[in-house]
Design a protein around this motif. Sequence first.
Motif, short mmCIF file in Angstrom:
data_model
loop_
_atom_site.label_atom_id
_atom_site.label_comp_id
_atom_site.label_asym_id
_atom_site.label_seq_id
_atom_site.Cartn_x
_atom_site.Cartn_y
_atom_site.Cartn_z
N THR A 163 120.93 56.11 127.88
CA THR A 163 119.95 55.04 128.10
C THR A 163 120.29 54.27 129.37
N LYS A 176 112.28 47.19 131.88
CA LYS A 176 111.97 48.61 131.79
C LYS A 176 113.26 49.35 131.49
N TRP A 178 114.98 53.59 130.56
CA TRP A 178 114.81 55.04 130.44
C TRP A 178 115.71 55.58 129.35
N LYS A 180 117.27 59.32 128.81
CA LYS A 180 117.39 60.67 129.36
C LYS A 180 118.33 61.45 128.45
N SER A 185 113.06 63.07 129.40
CA SER A 185 113.22 61.88 130.23
C SER A 185 112.02 60.98 129.97
N GLU A 186 112.25 59.87 129.27
CA GLU A 186 111.15 59.01 128.84
C GLU A 186 111.36 57.59 129.34
N LYS A 187 110.26 56.97 129.78
CA LYS A 187 110.30 55.59 130.27
C LYS A 187 109.70 54.66 129.22
N TYR A 188 110.30 53.47 129.07
CA TYR A 188 109.85 52.52 128.05
C TYR A 188 109.68 51.13 128.65
#
Length: 207
Positions: A163, A176, A178, A180, A185-188
């Motif tokens: 994270t 913000k 991420w 991974k 690979s996700e953005k939050y």
Amino acid sequence: MPLYKTITVNEHTKVLIWKIEEEVETLEKDVVLTSNCRERLSHMKSEIHQRGFLSVRHLLKAAGYDARQLYYNDLGRPHLTDGRHISITHSFIFSGIIVSDEPVGIDIEKQREKIGRIADKFVDYEYAFLDKTQVRDLTVVWCIKESLYKLFATEGLSFKDHTRVIPFALKQGKAKAWVKYRSRSEKYRLEFMEFDGFTAAWALEDK
């Protein structure tokens, strides 16, 4: 005590927070407790845990649900029978839930000096803008990563290794981050707030 805070995140997402001031006997009133709830409650030796557990049932009620509509999957992640998403947290005298049409995670933590001593267990990239003396900032980072862990809900996820929290300002109440992990690979997007020496943060997918 009634609800401490209700936050409308968006038209499909709401956060509810309870300040736990009642005794166990009071909290047992006016809520539906399934046989499974009563069994779990009976095995809790700590009154703090009992009160936290029961206060969550009051939060469910405030959100329009009862305990029969809450269940957990094999990974221990909570779900609602109507298909909406829920995440649950409690820490000392506060508990909270977030209910949404999209995947979500929430965490509440007490701000304590000892977080600096354990920072190496969950901070890596964030040392570029943090140091171990920043209790409030470190608590935000912990809450963000815990809420991400609940949302991502994948066994083996590491706070420190998988994270990344992007630099943020406490006064803004937003951040913000991420996740991974392996091929993902996700953005939050995150929101956070401070109250009575506690921090709460909640995570949603950044679409």
